[in-house]
Write a protein that holds these residues in place. Structure first.
Motif, PDB file in Angstrom:
ATOM      1  N   SER A  94       0.855  -1.178  -0.046  1.00 51.92           N
ATOM      2  CA  SER A  94      -0.041  -0.033   0.116  1.00 51.92           C
ATOM      3  C   SER A  94       0.719   1.294   0.089  1.00 51.92           C
ATOM      4  CB  SER A  94      -0.930   0.055   1.209  1.00 51.92           C
ATOM      5  OG  SER A  94      -1.714   0.983   1.099  1.00 51.92           O
ATOM      6  N   ALA A  95       0.740   2.103  -0.922  1.00 47.60           N
ATOM      7  CA  ALA A  95       1.485   3.287  -1.344  1.00 47.60           C
ATOM      8  C   ALA A  95       0.663   4.509  -1.742  1.00 47.60           C
ATOM      9  CB  ALA A  95       2.660   3.126  -2.175  1.00 47.60           C
ATOM     10  N   ALA A  96      -0.408   4.399  -1.213  1.00 45.07           N
ATOM     11  CA  ALA A  96      -1.350   5.484  -1.526  1.00 45.07           C
ATOM     12  C   ALA A  96      -1.107   6.835  -1.099  1.00 45.07           C
ATOM     13  CB  ALA A  96      -2.958   5.423  -1.171  1.00 45.07           C
ATOM     14  N   ARG A  97      -1.402   7.785  -2.010  1.00 50.52           N
ATOM     15  CA  ARG A  97      -1.391   9.233  -1.421  1.00 50.52           C
ATOM     16  C   ARG A  97       0.217   9.567  -1.476  1.00 50.52           C
ATOM     17  NH1 ARG A  97      -5.407   7.174   0.704  1.00 50.52           N
ATOM     18  NH2 ARG A  97      -4.277   6.655   2.477  1.00 50.52           N
ATOM     19  N   ASN A 148      -2.955  -7.975  -2.402  1.00 56.97           N
ATOM     20  CA  ASN A 148      -3.484  -6.632  -2.332  1.00 56.97           C
ATOM     21  C   ASN A 148      -2.690  -5.434  -2.860  1.00 56.97           C
ATOM     22  OD1 ASN A 148      -6.429  -7.265  -1.158  1.00 56.97           O
ATOM     23  ND2 ASN A 148      -5.027  -8.349  -0.131  1.00 56.97           N
ATOM     24  N   LEU A 149      -2.857  -4.558  -3.735  1.00 52.63           N
ATOM     25  CA  LEU A 149      -2.310  -3.565  -3.966  1.00 52.63           C
ATOM     26  C   LEU A 149      -3.221  -2.049  -4.033  1.00 52.63           C
ATOM     27  CD1 LEU A 149       0.244  -2.213  -5.412  1.00 52.63           C
ATOM     28  CD2 LEU A 149      -0.603  -2.878  -7.520  1.00 52.63           C
ATOM     29  N   ASP A 150      -2.446  -0.952  -3.288  1.00 51.62           N
ATOM     30  CA  ASP A 150      -3.218   0.230  -3.241  1.00 51.62           C
ATOM     31  C   ASP A 150      -2.334   1.487  -3.628  1.00 51.62           C
ATOM     32  OD1 ASP A 150      -4.698   2.381  -2.539  1.00 51.62           O
ATOM     33  OD2 ASP A 150      -5.128   2.010  -0.736  1.00 51.62           O
ATOM     34  N   LEU A 151      -2.409   1.847  -4.649  1.00 49.28           N
ATOM     35  CA  LEU A 151      -1.573   3.069  -5.198  1.00 49.28           C
ATOM     36  C   LEU A 151      -2.363   4.406  -5.560  1.00 49.28           C
ATOM     37  CD1 LEU A 151       0.822   1.090  -7.881  1.00 49.28           C
ATOM     38  CD2 LEU A 151       1.185   2.076  -5.756  1.00 49.28           C
ATOM     39  N   PHE A 152      -3.516   4.196  -4.881  1.00 46.34           N
ATOM     40  CA  PHE A 152      -4.380   5.504  -5.138  1.00 46.34           C
ATOM     41  C   PHE A 152      -3.900   6.961  -4.737  1.00 46.34           C
ATOM     42  CE2 PHE A 152      -7.779   8.411  -3.664  1.00 46.34           C
ATOM     43  CZ  PHE A 152      -8.656   8.435  -4.848  1.00 46.34           C
ATOM     44  N   GLY A 153      -4.091   7.821  -5.451  1.00 48.33           N
ATOM     45  CA  GLY A 153      -3.821   9.386  -5.279  1.00 48.33           C
ATOM     46  C   GLY A 153      -2.422   9.509  -5.540  1.00 48.33           C
ATOM     47  N   ASN A 154      -1.829   8.770  -6.191  1.00 51.65           N
ATOM     48  CA  ASN A 154      -0.434   9.148  -6.847  1.00 51.65           C
ATOM     49  C   ASN A 154      -0.407  10.230  -7.974  1.00 51.65           C
ATOM     50  OD1 ASN A 154       2.012   8.171  -5.163  1.00 51.65           O
ATOM     51  ND2 ASN A 154       0.461   6.454  -5.295  1.00 51.65           N
ATOM     52  N   PRO A 155       0.209  10.972  -8.307  1.00 50.73           N
ATOM     53  CA  PRO A 155       0.335  11.900  -9.739  1.00 50.73           C
ATOM     54  C   PRO A 155       0.940  11.095 -10.746  1.00 50.73           C
ATOM     55  CG  PRO A 155       1.991  12.774  -8.157  1.00 50.73           C
ATOM     56  CD  PRO A 155       1.551  11.396  -7.603  1.00 50.73           C
ATOM     57  N   PHE A 156       0.361  10.007 -11.081  1.00 55.10           N
ATOM     58  CA  PHE A 156       1.087   9.281 -12.365  1.00 55.10           C
ATOM     59  C   PHE A 156       1.108  10.033 -13.423  1.00 55.10           C
ATOM     60  CE2 PHE A 156      -0.312   5.449  -9.648  1.00 55.10           C
ATOM     61  CZ  PHE A 156       1.286   4.918  -9.371  1.00 55.10           C
ATOM     62  N   LEU A 189      -2.300  -3.088 -13.431  1.00 53.05           N
ATOM     63  CA  LEU A 189      -1.863  -3.426 -12.184  1.00 53.05           C
ATOM     64  C   LEU A 189      -2.581  -5.114 -11.715  1.00 53.05           C
ATOM     65  CD1 LEU A 189      -1.895  -0.174 -10.491  1.00 53.05           C
ATOM     66  CD2 LEU A 189      -0.116  -1.124 -11.238  1.00 53.05           C
ATOM     67  N   HIS A 190      -3.371  -5.480 -12.600  1.00 54.90           N
ATOM     68  CA  HIS A 190      -4.103  -6.822 -12.206  1.00 54.90           C
ATOM     69  C   HIS A 190      -2.995  -7.800 -12.632  1.00 54.90           C
ATOM     70  CE1 HIS A 190      -7.949  -6.029 -10.513  1.00 54.90           C
ATOM     71  NE2 HIS A 190      -8.349  -5.065 -11.465  1.00 54.90           N
ATOM     72  N   LEU A 191      -2.052  -7.418 -13.398  1.00 58.15           N
ATOM     73  CA  LEU A 191      -0.831  -8.466 -13.746  1.00 58.15           C
ATOM     74  C   LEU A 191      -0.009  -8.704 -12.669  1.00 58.15           C
ATOM     75  CD1 LEU A 191       0.208  -6.791 -17.340  1.00 58.15           C
ATOM     76  CD2 LEU A 191      -1.342  -8.892 -16.909  1.00 58.15           C
ATOM     77  N   VAL A 192      -0.108  -8.002 -11.490  1.00 56.42           N
ATOM     78  CA  VAL A 192       0.861  -8.188 -10.492  1.00 56.42           C
ATOM     79  C   VAL A 192       0.118  -8.458  -9.127  1.00 56.42           C
ATOM     80  CG1 VAL A 192       2.714  -7.222 -11.310  1.00 56.42           C
ATOM     81  CG2 VAL A 192       1.358  -6.003 -10.031  1.00 56.42           C
ATOM     82  N   VAL A 219      -6.783  -4.919  -6.725  1.00 55.80           N
ATOM     83  CA  VAL A 219      -6.148  -3.557  -6.887  1.00 55.80           C
ATOM     84  C   VAL A 219      -7.196  -2.450  -6.495  1.00 55.80           C
ATOM     85  CG1 VAL A 219      -5.493  -2.190  -8.683  1.00 55.80           C
ATOM     86  CG2 VAL A 219      -4.948  -4.676  -8.807  1.00 55.80           C
ATOM     87  N   VAL A 220      -6.949  -1.498  -5.714  1.00 54.97           N
ATOM     88  CA  VAL A 220      -7.533  -0.423  -5.347  1.00 54.97           C
ATOM     89  C   VAL A 220      -7.465   0.653  -6.491  1.00 54.97           C
ATOM     90  CG1 VAL A 220      -7.834   1.624  -3.782  1.00 54.97           C
ATOM     91  CG2 VAL A 220      -7.303  -0.849  -2.801  1.00 54.97           C
TER      92      VAL A 220
END
Length: 327
Positions: free
Chosen positions: A186-189, A206-214, A285-288, A292-293
């Protein structure tokens, strides 16, 4: 804490026995098995959630396996805590800790370390090569002020859960794929513009990367660092990595060893160091990760991942396939 009368009787009996008195005259009472309630068990868990309850003069029990000291306004980790070698779970969340001591790595049984909501600006590379390397399974660094994690971070091979939410991370470790046991990330925001190429090697639940300025990937506008012809140093470095030739700081300068440790991998599988072509491509991201959030409020589950090419030939082949897929 002994009963005074029983203690006096016992000491009198010891004195008479020492003088050789007849055992029949000794003032001994029949032995009665101790009750479970009379036997004090070693304390293995302690939870402190306010500053007024924090022990200032009394030591922590050395038998502790789980210690929580939250909301205590701690500016540093108590040296007495660092002596608790049986600790398996240490919760120091919601404090004011700015720096982690190197001796934290001496807690070789530590499996869970919770440091969320502190004032940390870094996570020491020395801790990543300490006893925590094998024992640590859960690490929570969320709600701190960390901008980057050290290269050595990926030597924490036992990690199963890693939480990095609400920091100021500009990048994730380039060798993050080495965390083969990692299942929750989890590395959100944070401030992540893209993900490292090694991210593809992860296998998460489970993976959470919500809120990053990609950033928006654009394979047609690459960052070209390719030098033709290749320097002798680049050729030698590529051969060392490609052929898995052993090296160490005893054989090579330390800065060259560090360069080899972060060698980039081309789509063809070959290594490249300072001479390469770099671009970003979109990855679902479903590949890893199984769950996924969403990356953004638009319902996306894709993110840009760095991609490297060791030559113009490899890049042109990739570009042809990319243009064909775009129709």
């Amino acid at each position: 804490q002994a009963n005074v009368i029983n203690l006096k009787t016992f000491l009198s009996a010891v004195r008479l026995a020492h003088q050789g008195s007849d055992t029949g005259a000794l003032p001994l009472s029949p032995l009665v098995p101790a009750k479970n309630s009379d036997v004090e068990k070693p304390k293995t868990k302690m939870i402190i959630t306010s500053r007024r309850d924090y022990p200032l003069t009394k030591s922590f029990p050395f038998s502790l396996e789980h210690l929580q000291t939250s909301y205590c306004k701690l500016a540093r980790i108590d040296s007495r805590v660092l002596s608790l070698r049986k600790l398996r779970k240490l919760d120091l969340s919601h404090n004011h800790i700015k720096q982690l001591p190197a001796t934290l790595g001496d807690l070789v049984c530590l499996q869970e370390l919770d440091l969320h909501d502190n004032h940390l600006e870094a996570f020491s590379g020395a801790l990543c090569t300490s006893g925590l390397q094998k024992s640590l399974q859960l690490l929570d660094l969320s709600q701190n002020q960390i901008q980057a994690l050290p290269l050595e971070f990926c030597q924490l091979r036992g990690l199963v859960q890693l939480r990095l939410d609400d920091n100021a991370l500009l990048r994730l470790p380039c060798r993050i794929g080495q965390l083969s046991r990692l299942r929750v990330l989890s590395a959100a925001r944070n401030k992540l513009p893209f993900l490292p190429s090694d991210f593809r090697r992860l296998s998460l639940e489970n993976l959470d990367l919500f809120g990053n300025p990609f950033e928006q990937p654009n394979p047609l506008v690459p960052n070209i660092q390719l030098k033709i012809p290749l320097t002798l140093l680049e050729c030698a470095a590529r051969a060392t990595v490609n052929h898995r030739i052993p090296y160490s700081c005893h054989l090579l300068p330390s800065h060259l060893c560090k360069d080899l440790e972060v060698a980039k991998t081309c789509r063809c599988g070959s290594a490249c160091l300072s001479s390469f072509i770099q671009t970003t491509v979109t990855m679902n991201l479903h590949l890893v990760a199984h769950t996924v959030v969403l990356v953004d409020n638009m319902g996306g589950t894709e993110a840009p991942v760095l991609c490297y090419f060791c030559s113009l030939h490899c890049y042109s082949q990739f570009l042809d396939r990319h243009l064909q897929s775009q129709g």
